[in-house]
Design a protein around this motif. Structure first.
Motif, short mmCIF file in Angstrom:
data_model
loop_
_atom_site.label_atom_id
_atom_site.label_comp_id
_atom_site.label_asym_id
_atom_site.label_seq_id
_atom_site.Cartn_x
_atom_site.Cartn_y
_atom_site.Cartn_z
N ALA A 98 -35.95 48.93 -150.96
CA ALA A 98 -36.77 50.03 -151.48
C ALA A 98 -36.29 50.47 -152.86
CB ALA A 98 -36.71 51.21 -150.51
N HIS A 99 -37.11 51.27 -153.53
CA HIS A 99 -36.68 51.85 -154.79
C HIS A 99 -35.46 52.75 -154.58
CE1 HIS A 99 -41.02 51.01 -155.78
NE2 HIS A 99 -40.41 50.46 -156.81
N SER A 100 -35.38 53.40 -153.42
CA SER A 100 -34.25 54.28 -153.15
C SER A 100 -32.93 53.51 -153.16
CB SER A 100 -34.43 54.99 -151.81
OG SER A 100 -34.55 54.05 -150.75
N TRP A 101 -32.97 52.22 -152.79
CA TRP A 101 -31.76 51.41 -152.86
C TRP A 101 -31.26 51.34 -154.30
CZ3 TRP A 101 -28.60 48.49 -149.56
CH2 TRP A 101 -27.76 47.56 -150.19
N VAL A 102 -32.18 51.06 -155.21
CA VAL A 102 -31.81 50.94 -156.63
C VAL A 102 -31.31 52.28 -157.16
CG1 VAL A 102 -32.65 50.39 -158.94
CG2 VAL A 102 -33.48 49.09 -156.97
N MET A 103 -31.99 53.35 -156.79
CA MET A 103 -31.65 54.67 -157.32
C MET A 103 -30.33 55.21 -156.76
SD MET A 103 -35.55 56.07 -156.96
CE MET A 103 -35.22 57.76 -157.44
N ASN A 104 -29.86 54.62 -155.67
CA ASN A 104 -28.62 55.09 -155.04
C ASN A 104 -27.37 54.53 -155.74
OD1 ASN A 104 -27.41 56.61 -152.85
ND2 ASN A 104 -26.83 54.64 -151.96
N PHE A 105 -27.56 53.59 -156.67
CA PHE A 105 -26.42 52.99 -157.37
C PHE A 105 -26.35 53.53 -158.80
CE2 PHE A 105 -27.03 50.17 -153.86
CZ PHE A 105 -25.78 49.60 -153.61
N PRO A 106 -25.15 53.45 -159.42
CA PRO A 106 -25.01 53.93 -160.81
C PRO A 106 -25.94 53.22 -161.78
CG PRO A 106 -22.86 53.63 -159.81
CD PRO A 106 -23.85 53.05 -158.85
N SER A 107 -26.27 51.95 -161.50
CA SER A 107 -27.15 51.20 -162.39
C SER A 107 -28.01 50.23 -161.58
CB SER A 107 -26.35 50.42 -163.43
OG SER A 107 -25.65 49.34 -162.81
N GLU A 108 -29.10 49.82 -162.22
CA GLU A 108 -30.00 48.86 -161.59
C GLU A 108 -29.30 47.53 -161.33
OE1 GLU A 108 -34.66 48.06 -162.35
OE2 GLU A 108 -33.36 47.45 -164.00
N TYR A 109 -28.52 47.10 -162.30
CA TYR A 109 -27.78 45.85 -162.16
C TYR A 109 -26.85 45.89 -160.95
CZ TYR A 109 -23.84 42.70 -162.84
OH TYR A 109 -22.83 41.79 -162.64
N GLU A 110 -26.13 46.99 -160.77
CA GLU A 110 -25.21 47.09 -159.64
C GLU A 110 -25.97 47.09 -158.31
OE1 GLU A 110 -21.56 49.82 -160.63
OE2 GLU A 110 -23.28 50.48 -161.83
N ALA A 111 -27.14 47.71 -158.29
CA ALA A 111 -27.96 47.72 -157.08
C ALA A 111 -28.41 46.30 -156.73
CB ALA A 111 -29.17 48.62 -157.28
#
Length: 377
Positions: A98-111
């Motif tokens: 989900a988008h929430s997965w990406v938003m839960n990390f400091p950066s998109e790359y790390e997600a």
């Protein structure tokens, strides 16, 4: 719907039992036929690209989500995001983070990197959380390179917003230039058969479609108007008394009597020409000329000579016992696909489709007209 182990309400009064059976049958057939039909349209629009069923969160309740997933597979979908439906019906389960997965990390790359590490054999990255072309696709490519160094093969990317036709073309070019021609592009975001047909005409580069709310709710036509009406009564001496429901609404007038239903195929093309409803004791001799007429516009007639005919009804229960070999879900899906393939493209088009004819035999039509004359005042 009733799940295994749940109590079933029973009512002893015969009339109430009949009403419960009628309602249960219509509930099952109408809903699942509706969703299977919608799914068939979506899959037809996708022109062979895989379609994933994504609708659980917007279905009208858990049962509609579960059995809607099953119906979507019958209509042609290859997988579902509904894990319980996958378990109950042995449907392949598919989806992305989900988008929430990406938003839960400091950066998109790390997600993306964390997701790829968690699902190394099935990494399909959702790239539109922030900026699809500015960061999403570049970060996905960066993670894909790291996966390749570890001997892993990513699946691809998913877009869930924006101009799908434009963004997928640009994303495809970026992936190909980076050496990722094998990566698939998945698209979602309130898709249906009309939108899919339109974006493909615009050159969208989509390999997988995730279709949710508009399929699981059949948004464009959310009601399947199947009805249950008495057609005939068989007396103790074997005499059959045909019954008819008459209405000022012509479309609600029923066809009386115990019936057989056949499908007429053109022998040269294998395409379905019409369905033919007869009285139960009529015999059709294949190879003999067969005249069909429009039951509403009776002057419209056609005689078939080079045809094959197939009975559509099969006995399911006899004396309360199941006498039918129930097919598996893949077998039902295959049968559905084969039957859709027998329809002319003119019948399957979404705008102004050609009518598919359902005709009555002369004997049945005469019985119907006689009952109308006797009962209408």
């Amino acid at each position: 719907m009733v799940f295994p182990g749940e109590p079933i309400l029973t009512v002893k009064a015969p009339v109430m039992e009949a009403q419960l059976v009628e309602t249960a049958i219509l509930n099952i057939l109408n809903h699942q036929t509706l969703i299977a039909t919608k799914a068939a349209k979506v899959c037809y629009a996708a022109k062979g690209d895989a379609v994933m069923e994504f609708g659980l969160r917007r279905a009208q309740g858990p049962d509609a989500g579960i059995y809607g997933s099953r119906a979507s597979v019958i209509g042609g979908c290859g997988s579902t995001s509904n894990v319980l439906a996958g378990q109950l019906f042995d449907i392949p389960v598919a989806g992305t983070h989900a988008h929430s997965w990406v938003m839960n990390f400091p950066s998109e790359y790390e997600a993306f990197r964390a997701y790829a590490e968690t699902y190394p054999d099935n990494a399909l990255l959702l790239v539109d959380t922030y900026d699809t072309l500015g960061s999403g696709v570049p970060n996905a490519i960066r993670v894909f390179r790291e996966m390749r160094e570890k001997g892993l093969k990513p699946k691809g990317i998913r877009l869930d917003s924006g101009d799908i036709a434009y963004l997928t073309r640009e994303a495809r070019q970026m992936l190909d230039e980076a050496g990722w021609e094998s990566c698939k592009i998945s698209a979602s975001n309130s898709l249906d058969e009309y939108i899919i047909q339109d974006i493909l005409r615009q050159g969208a580069k989509v390999d997988l479609f995730g279709v949710g709310e508009r399929m699981i709710t059949s948004k464009s036509d959310p009601v399947f108007g199947g009805v249950y009406k008495l057609a005939a009564i068989e007396k103790e001496d074997g005499t059959i008394v045909p019954k008819i429901k008459i209405s000022e609404n012509v479309g609600k007038i029923t066809n009386p009597h115990f019936k057989k239903v056949y499908r007429i195929f053109d022998k040269a093309t294998g395409k379905a020409e019409a369905d033919y409803i007869t009285v139960w004791d009529e015999v059709i001799e294949e190879g003999q000329p067969l005249e069909l007429f429009d039951p509403d516009a009776t002057w419209k007639r056609r005689t078939y000579t080079d045809y094959t005919i197939k009975p559509l009804q099969e006995k399911i229960f006899e004396h309360g016992q199941l006498v039918y070999q129930q097919p598996t879900l893949p077998e039902i899906q295959k049968y559905c696909r084969e039957q859709i393939d027998t329809l002319w493209d003119e019948v399957k088009r979404f705008e102004n489709p050609h009518n598919y004819y359902v005709d009555l035999s002369q004997k049945l039509w005469d019985i119907k007209q006689d009952l109308l004359r006797k009962n209408y005042r």
